[in-house]
Design a protein around this motif. Structure first.
Motif, PDB file in Angstrom:
ATOM      1  N   GLU A 189      -3.585   8.114  -8.768  1.00 38.61           N
ATOM      2  CA  GLU A 189      -2.952   7.546  -9.970  1.00 38.61           C
ATOM      3  C   GLU A 189      -3.030   6.017  -9.939  1.00 38.61           C
ATOM      4  N   ASN A 190      -3.186   5.462  -8.744  1.00 34.96           N
ATOM      5  CA  ASN A 190      -3.193   4.017  -8.568  1.00 34.96           C
ATOM      6  C   ASN A 190      -4.623   3.455  -8.701  1.00 34.96           C
ATOM      7  N   LYS A 201       0.821  -1.221   0.000  1.00 34.26           N
ATOM      8  CA  LYS A 201       0.000   0.000   0.000  1.00 34.26           C
ATOM      9  C   LYS A 201       0.860   1.278   0.000  1.00 34.26           C
ATOM     10  N   ASP A 211       2.167   2.886  -2.346  1.00 35.49           N
ATOM     11  CA  ASP A 211       1.788   3.748  -3.465  1.00 35.49           C
ATOM     12  C   ASP A 211       0.340   4.262  -3.362  1.00 35.49           C
ATOM     13  N   TRP A 212      -0.359   3.932  -2.273  1.00 36.63           N
ATOM     14  CA  TRP A 212      -1.735   4.420  -2.115  1.00 36.63           C
ATOM     15  C   TRP A 212      -1.749   5.881  -1.668  1.00 36.63           C
ATOM     16  N   ASN A 234      -3.362   8.556  -3.303  1.00 40.73           N
ATOM     17  CA  ASN A 234      -2.784   8.586  -4.644  1.00 40.73           C
ATOM     18  C   ASN A 234      -3.771   8.035  -5.664  1.00 40.73           C
ATOM     19  N   THR A 294      -5.858   0.497  -8.215  1.00 39.41           N
ATOM     20  CA  THR A 294      -6.319  -0.346  -7.098  1.00 39.41           C
ATOM     21  C   THR A 294      -6.839   0.530  -5.960  1.00 39.41           C
ATOM     22  N   THR A 295      -6.151   1.631  -5.720  1.00 39.99           N
ATOM     23  CA  THR A 295      -6.592   2.566  -4.685  1.00 39.99           C
ATOM     24  C   THR A 295      -7.974   3.117  -5.038  1.00 39.99           C
TER      25      THR A 295
END
Ligand code: ISL
Length: 573
Positions: free
Chosen positions: A179-180, A123, A125-126, A177, A182-183
């Motif tokens: 951009e992700n 996580k 990058d979340w 974020n 999955t987030t």
């Protein structure tokens, strides 16, 4: 003929859970308290209730810092209480929308706890993490010079993983974020689907144009001299993927339900750009809150460097945002209060004892005659006013006011003039004014709480004069005037909710005169924004003007003279 969608014709009433009604005498409002007032809300003529955040939260920003989207802040109640509220609304023909705060979470949200565990965490990058920069002398510097909304840098150093994370608001509100992918999916599931499946009718979407920030995150230009952190909203609002994200949210989630969305759109002055968000073809949002009206008078370097404004500026703003949908398929909103603003009577009219009731009614006329979905904020319907100017800074609680006040005190070494100016600005624009306990009656603490030592926030000194109980049975009260205006607005939907706006004599600094037209129907609204008599210049419209409603009971004085703060609505026949 514009389509009569429920969220266009409906009037929305915003509730701030901490300050509406305390049912268990702990000093804090709660959901059962709100349920106990649903008949009052229905009786006022409301169609849609908007509830400010009631999610679990450590409350650094009054619940706009959410630690769990799927739970209710325990002092406010439980998920079951929220289900009771949904049912209480629906059984009376009311809809309920929630606040959707998904630009950031609390730093106590499980997602952030995992994200800050290590650079290798799934996580990580979340949220938005960046390495430090170093000045020539080796001093560690944040990745850029952005200032957070609540003062200081928008970056917080994390000792554990030796990187900075971005927070546009409080340090405890790390930005997600977007951009992700999955987030994004996790946000849709947890913050949206969870509640939509329980029957909520939509969302007020917090800071909706800040999700996409690009990936470069460049420095902002320096406009506040002598300080490192700079206002940067032009760099983080309306980023490159903003419209893509909203279309995705609509396709994946909202389009499956009969919902309404209203997004906050700060830093977006261009009407053409706003139309991209609300045009019906593009499927992004139903409507937005544009900020010009509530930003009126705020300072250029910071809102709490109050500069004042002229009536012609306010008129131009109203005209601009009334007219931006002309000939388009977009939609607009009408509001002058919310939980982030000073009270409208105190800001835009007069809260002096002799004028405050008339002023409240004047603003009610203006609001109810304008095109768009109308939003009113708890207490506006009884003409609640700003906290007295005698209250010291210690009585204020909001993080935005307190942080700025203390930062200026520190920065200027307690310069008397600089600090006094900030205090004066807070007395006008401070977010706390709207957060005082709702004034229900003349019993201790305005009937908001039965707690012996009072509510979480100081009660207004004038609660015995301004409260619901005393106004309910007084035919000429502000409350009964609002009821009448809301009925008038509904009875003449075409003109008032959907009509075309036209401003007259727009440079006049004392009065605001405008027309509304729909087909062959026409109304003329005349408002005196001063405490002295002002000539009423009848605009060049066909037909005879027949008085429909006024805030002084008929015409006070003469046809061509408006008495102080007098407001009139005419039909042109
Ligand atoms: O705060 C502002 C100016 O000082 C606005 O431009 C700001 O972007 C906007 O008011 C965002 O407010 C919303 O999000 C905040 C929260 O503190 C506010 O209460 C909420 O309305 C962070 O979630």
């Amino acid at each position: 003929v514009p389509d009569r969608i429920w969220w266009k014709d409906g009037t929305v009433y915003q509730i701030y859970p901490a300050s509406y009604k305390d049912s268990n005498n702990d000093g804090l409002g709660d959901i059962p308290g709100i349920v106990s007032k649903i008949d009052y809300i229905k009786d006022l003529g409301i169609d849609i209730v908007w509830l400010s955040p009631m999610y679990d939260s450590p409350q650094h920003d009054m619940g706009y810092d959410i630690s769990n989207y799927e739970a209710v802040y325990p002092p406010y109640g439980t998920v079951a209480d929220l289900e009771t509220l949904i049912e209480a609304c629906h059984s009376r023909g009311l809809r309920l929308i929630l606040d959707l705060v998904i630009n950031h979470t609390s730093d106590e949200h499980q997602w952030f706890k995992e994200s800050r565990r290590s650079k290798a965490d799934p996580k990580r990058d979340w949220y938005i993490w960046r390495p430090a920069k170093y000045a020539a002398d080796g001093t560690r510097m944040p990745p850029n010079n952005w200032r957070s909304f609540f003062s200081g840098s928008a970056w917080q150093w994390d000792e554990h993983t030796q990187e900075y994370y971005l927070h546009l608001f409080a340090t405890q509100q790390p930005d997600l974020n977007w951009e992700n992918a999955t987030t994004r999916r996790a946000i849709y599931d947890s913050a949206m689907e969870f509640w939509l499946q329980k029957g909520v009718d939509g969302f007020r979407v917090d800071t909706v144009n800040m999700y996409s920030k690009g990936t470069e995150l460049p420095d902002a230009p320096v406009i506040d001299q002598g300080i490192f952190e700079q206002p940067a909203s032009s760099l983080f609002c309306n980023g490159p993927r903003m419209h893509e994200f909203l279309r995705e949210m609509n396709t994946q989630v909202l389009s499956k339900y009969d919902t309404m969305t209203v997004g906050e759109l700060p830093g977006t002055p261009d009407p053409k750009h706003v139309l991209r968000y609300v045009g019906s073809g593009d499927k992004q949002l139903n409507m937005i809150f544009q900020f010009d009206i509530v930003d009126l008078g705020g300072g250029k370097t910071h809102k709490y460097e109050y500069e004042g404004y002229q009536l012609s500026e306010m008129k131009a703003i109203v005209a601009k945002w009334q007219q931006f949908i002309d000939g388009s398929d977009g939609w607009t909103t009408v509001f002058c209060e919310n939980h982030d603003q000073g009270r409208s009577v105190s800001r835009f009219a007069s809260d002096a004892p002799e004028w405050r009731e008339r002023s409240s009614k004047l603003l009610a006329i203006m609001m109810c005659a304008l095109t768009g979905t109308l939003f009113i904020y708890q207490g506006q319907e009884i003409g609640m006013i700003n906290a007295p100017t005698t209250w010291p800074i210690e009585d204020y609680k909001d993080i935005e006011s307190l942080n700025y006040y203390h930062s200026v005190a520190k920065r200027t070494n307690n310069d008397t003039e600089a600090v006094a100016h900030v205090m004066k600005s807070i007395q006008i624009l401070g977010r706390d004014h709207a957060r005082l306990p709702m004034q229900w009656d003349s019993t201790p603490y305005a009937g908001f709480t039965g707690k012996k030592d009072g509510a979480w926030m100081r009660t207004h000194d004038l609660y015995k004069e301004i409260n619901v109980a005393s106004q309910l049975n007084a035919p000429d009260s502000v409350l009964n005037f609002w009821k009448k205006m809301l009925q008038t607005r509904k009875a003449q939907k075409d003109l008032f909710i959907h009509g075309r706006f036209e401003g007259f004599d727009m440079d006049n600094q004392e009065t605001f005169v405008f027309g509304k037209t729909f087909g062959k129907d026409r109304a003329v609204v005349a408002l005196n924004f001063t405490d002295s008599e002002q000539p009423f210049k009848r605009p060049q419209v066909q037909g005879k003007l027949q008085l429909l409603v006024s805030n002084v009971g008929g015409v006070d004085g003469t046809e061509d003279m408006l008495s102080p703060y007098e407001g009139r609505v005419y039909l042109a026949l």
